[in-house]
Design a protein around this motif. Sequence first.
Motif, PDB file in Angstrom:
ATOM      1  N   SER A  16       0.846  -1.197   0.000  1.00  0.00           N
ATOM      2  CA  SER A  16       0.000   0.000   0.000  1.00  0.00           C
ATOM      3  C   SER A  16       0.880   1.245   0.000  1.00  0.00           C
ATOM      4  O   SER A  16       2.106   1.156   0.085  1.00  0.00           O
ATOM      5  N   GLY A  17       0.237   2.385  -0.089  1.00  0.00           N
ATOM      6  CA  GLY A  17       0.908   3.664   0.099  1.00  0.00           C
ATOM      7  C   GLY A  17       2.078   3.920  -0.826  1.00  0.00           C
ATOM      8  O   GLY A  17       2.049   3.618  -2.020  1.00  0.00           O
ATOM      9  N   ILE A  18       3.142   4.503  -0.265  1.00  0.00           N
ATOM     10  CA  ILE A  18       4.333   4.855  -1.035  1.00  0.00           C
ATOM     11  C   ILE A  18       4.935   3.624  -1.713  1.00  0.00           C
ATOM     12  O   ILE A  18       5.366   3.684  -2.866  1.00  0.00           O
ATOM     13  N   GLY A  19       4.966   2.511  -1.015  1.00  0.00           N
ATOM     14  CA  GLY A  19       5.534   1.295  -1.580  1.00  0.00           C
ATOM     15  C   GLY A  19       4.773   0.814  -2.798  1.00  0.00           C
ATOM     16  O   GLY A  19       5.377   0.420  -3.805  1.00  0.00           O
ATOM     17  N   ARG A  20       3.450   0.827  -2.724  1.00  0.00           N
ATOM     18  CA  ARG A  20       2.643   0.398  -3.876  1.00  0.00           C
ATOM     19  C   ARG A  20       2.865   1.314  -5.069  1.00  0.00           C
ATOM     20  O   ARG A  20       3.026   0.852  -6.206  1.00  0.00           O
ATOM     21  N   GLU A  21       2.875   2.608  -4.826  1.00  0.00           N
ATOM     22  CA  GLU A  21       3.074   3.564  -5.925  1.00  0.00           C
ATOM     23  C   GLU A  21       4.463   3.397  -6.551  1.00  0.00           C
ATOM     24  O   GLU A  21       4.633   3.509  -7.764  1.00  0.00           O
ATOM     25  N   THR A  22       5.457   3.123  -5.700  1.00  0.00           N
ATOM     26  CA  THR A  22       6.816   2.916  -6.194  1.00  0.00           C
ATOM     27  C   THR A  22       6.893   1.664  -7.052  1.00  0.00           C
ATOM     28  O   THR A  22       7.478   1.668  -8.148  1.00  0.00           O
ATOM     29  N   ALA A  23       6.321   0.577  -6.561  1.00  0.00           N
ATOM     30  CA  ALA A  23       6.324  -0.677  -7.312  1.00  0.00           C
ATOM     31  C   ALA A  23       5.613  -0.512  -8.652  1.00  0.00           C
ATOM     32  O   ALA A  23       6.088  -0.998  -9.693  1.00  0.00           O
ATOM     33  N   THR A  24       4.495   0.171  -8.631  1.00  0.00           N
ATOM     34  CA  THR A  24       3.723   0.391  -9.855  1.00  0.00           C
ATOM     35  C   THR A  24       4.512   1.210 -10.872  1.00  0.00           C
ATOM     36  O   THR A  24       4.517   0.909 -12.062  1.00  0.00           O
ATOM     37  N   ARG A  25       5.214   2.226 -10.383  1.00  0.00           N
ATOM     38  CA  ARG A  25       6.005   3.065 -11.289  1.00  0.00           C
ATOM     39  C   ARG A  25       7.163   2.280 -11.901  1.00  0.00           C
ATOM     40  O   ARG A  25       7.459   2.422 -13.093  1.00  0.00           O
ATOM     41  N   PHE A  26       7.832   1.450 -11.112  1.00  0.00           N
ATOM     42  CA  PHE A  26       8.886   0.602 -11.656  1.00  0.00           C
ATOM     43  C   PHE A  26       8.332  -0.249 -12.803  1.00  0.00           C
ATOM     44  O   PHE A  26       8.957  -0.375 -13.864  1.00  0.00           O
ATOM     45  N   ILE A  38       4.543  -7.825   4.519  1.00  0.00           N
ATOM     46  CA  ILE A  38       3.957  -8.758   5.475  1.00  0.00           C
ATOM     47  C   ILE A  38       2.454  -8.912   5.243  1.00  0.00           C
ATOM     48  O   ILE A  38       1.835  -9.878   5.663  1.00  0.00           O
ATOM     49  N   ASP A  39       1.863  -7.944   4.545  1.00  0.00           N
ATOM     50  CA  ASP A  39       0.432  -7.907   4.241  1.00  0.00           C
ATOM     51  C   ASP A  39       0.167  -8.681   2.955  1.00  0.00           C
ATOM     52  O   ASP A  39       0.373  -8.170   1.851  1.00  0.00           O
ATOM     53  N   THR A  40      -0.300  -9.915   3.081  1.00  0.00           N
ATOM     54  CA  THR A  40      -0.482 -10.765   1.905  1.00  0.00           C
ATOM     55  C   THR A  40      -1.607 -10.267   1.007  1.00  0.00           C
ATOM     56  O   THR A  40      -1.474 -10.296  -0.229  1.00  0.00           O
ATOM     57  N   ASN A  41      -2.704  -9.801   1.577  1.00  0.00           N
ATOM     58  CA  ASN A  41      -3.821  -9.323   0.757  1.00  0.00           C
ATOM     59  C   ASN A  41      -3.436  -8.068  -0.017  1.00  0.00           C
ATOM     60  O   ASN A  41      -3.688  -7.957  -1.217  1.00  0.00           O
ATOM     61  N   GLY A  42      -2.836  -7.121   0.685  1.00  0.00           N
ATOM     62  CA  GLY A  42      -2.411  -5.889   0.033  1.00  0.00           C
ATOM     63  C   GLY A  42      -1.349  -6.137  -1.015  1.00  0.00           C
ATOM     64  O   GLY A  42      -1.358  -5.530  -2.097  1.00  0.00           O
ATOM     65  N   GLY A  43      -0.429  -7.051  -0.721  1.00  0.00           N
ATOM     66  CA  GLY A  43       0.615  -7.385  -1.687  1.00  0.00           C
ATOM     67  C   GLY A  43       0.033  -7.989  -2.948  1.00  0.00           C
ATOM     68  O   GLY A  43       0.448  -7.648  -4.067  1.00  0.00           O
ATOM     69  N   ALA A  44      -0.933  -8.876  -2.772  1.00  0.00           N
ATOM     70  CA  ALA A  44      -1.586  -9.484  -3.932  1.00  0.00           C
ATOM     71  C   ALA A  44      -2.326  -8.429  -4.754  1.00  0.00           C
ATOM     72  O   ALA A  44      -2.333  -8.491  -5.994  1.00  0.00           O
ATOM     73  N   GLU A  45      -2.929  -7.462  -4.081  1.00  0.00           N
ATOM     74  CA  GLU A  45      -3.623  -6.386  -4.794  1.00  0.00           C
ATOM     75  C   GLU A  45      -2.655  -5.549  -5.617  1.00  0.00           C
ATOM     76  O   GLU A  45      -2.966  -5.149  -6.739  1.00  0.00           O
ATOM     77  N   THR A  46      -1.472  -5.281  -5.055  1.00  0.00           N
ATOM     78  CA  THR A  46      -0.462  -4.532  -5.802  1.00  0.00           C
ATOM     79  C   THR A  46      -0.055  -5.281  -7.058  1.00  0.00           C
ATOM     80  O   THR A  46       0.040  -4.695  -8.147  1.00  0.00           O
ATOM     81  N   VAL A  47       0.179  -6.586  -6.932  1.00  0.00           N
ATOM     82  CA  VAL A  47       0.552  -7.402  -8.090  1.00  0.00           C
ATOM     83  C   VAL A  47      -0.555  -7.372  -9.140  1.00  0.00           C
ATOM     84  O   VAL A  47      -0.290  -7.218 -10.347  1.00  0.00           O
ATOM     85  N   THR A  48      -1.789  -7.498  -8.699  1.00  0.00           N
ATOM     86  CA  THR A  48      -2.922  -7.470  -9.634  1.00  0.00           C
ATOM     87  C   THR A  48      -2.979  -6.146 -10.380  1.00  0.00           C
ATOM     88  O   THR A  48      -3.188  -6.108 -11.602  1.00  0.00           O
ATOM     89  N   GLN A  49      -2.792  -5.040  -9.661  1.00  0.00           N
ATOM     90  CA  GLN A  49      -2.807  -3.729 -10.303  1.00  0.00           C
ATOM     91  C   GLN A  49      -1.713  -3.629 -11.364  1.00  0.00           C
ATOM     92  O   GLN A  49      -1.938  -3.093 -12.450  1.00  0.00           O
ATOM     93  N   ILE A  50      -0.531  -4.121 -11.037  1.00  0.00           N
ATOM     94  CA  ILE A  50       0.584  -4.063 -11.979  1.00  0.00           C
ATOM     95  C   ILE A  50       0.294  -4.931 -13.208  1.00  0.00           C
ATOM     96  O   ILE A  50       0.483  -4.505 -14.351  1.00  0.00           O
ATOM     97  N   GLU A  51      -0.182  -6.145 -12.966  1.00  0.00           N
ATOM     98  CA  GLU A  51      -0.453  -7.056 -14.079  1.00  0.00           C
ATOM     99  C   GLU A  51      -1.597  -6.564 -14.949  1.00  0.00           C
ATOM    100  O   GLU A  51      -1.563  -6.732 -16.177  1.00  0.00           O
ATOM    101  N   ASP A  52      -2.604  -5.946 -14.350  1.00  0.00           N
ATOM    102  CA  ASP A  52      -3.727  -5.406 -15.115  1.00  0.00           C
ATOM    103  C   ASP A  52      -3.282  -4.306 -16.074  1.00  0.00           C
ATOM    104  O   ASP A  52      -3.957  -4.030 -17.076  1.00  0.00           O
ATOM    105  N   ARG A  53      -2.162  -3.672 -15.752  1.00  0.00           N
ATOM    106  CA  ARG A  53      -1.625  -2.612 -16.605  1.00  0.00           C
ATOM    107  C   ARG A  53      -0.527  -3.136 -17.541  1.00  0.00           C
ATOM    108  O   ARG A  53       0.193  -2.361 -18.158  1.00  0.00           O
TER     109      ARG A  53
END
Length: 199
Positions: A16-26, A38-53
């Motif tokens: 989430s937050g700064i980390g998610r935005e950073t990962a997405t930008r990379f 450590i947050d498995t649900n949030g981490g999976a959501e970040t991956v989904t967002q990246i893959e959807d794009r």
Amino acid sequence: MYEIEEAVALVTGAASGIGRETATRFAEEGASVVVADIDTNGGAETVTQIEDRGGTATFLETNVGRLESIQSTVEVTIDRYGQLDYVVNNAATGNEPAPITDIEEDEWDRINTFNQKGVWGGMKHQIPALQDSGGGAIVNVASLAGIRGSPGRTPYGASKHGIVGLTKSAALEFADQDVRVNAVCPTIVDTPALRSLSE
């Protein structure tokens, strides 16, 4: 300017937050991204967002307060992608505002283990991997609280000051070995972690 495309980036605290935005930008710039949190649900959501794009990402459950967890994340990253080029050590935790005289020992230890020790442990295992990949860069996310006082948030401020010190030392130690180490010190950012604190 930088060869992000086809690079591999590891971002901690990327659920989430700064980390998610950073990962997405990379990912938008063409890197394969390891989403570590450590947050498995949030981490999976970040991956989904990246893959959807159209990006490439992998989630690895990581507790930066445990050296063996950090080491495993780096090893799996290398096994999966064959290299590591960029790291953002962003994972952090905080405390409810309280005077230093009211801070309990376990609270102090929890915050400094997760924040400060997490960055030290991260670099301990990340730097050799970067060197094996031909060099790279680390950005440690400190805080404005890491360069000035933070009343009511003494454990957090101390841990972020520690990150600034770790960054300066590591930068000098590895400057001639093709590993750049820098820190950023954000001010208040509207993230879920911030909103979880009391007004």
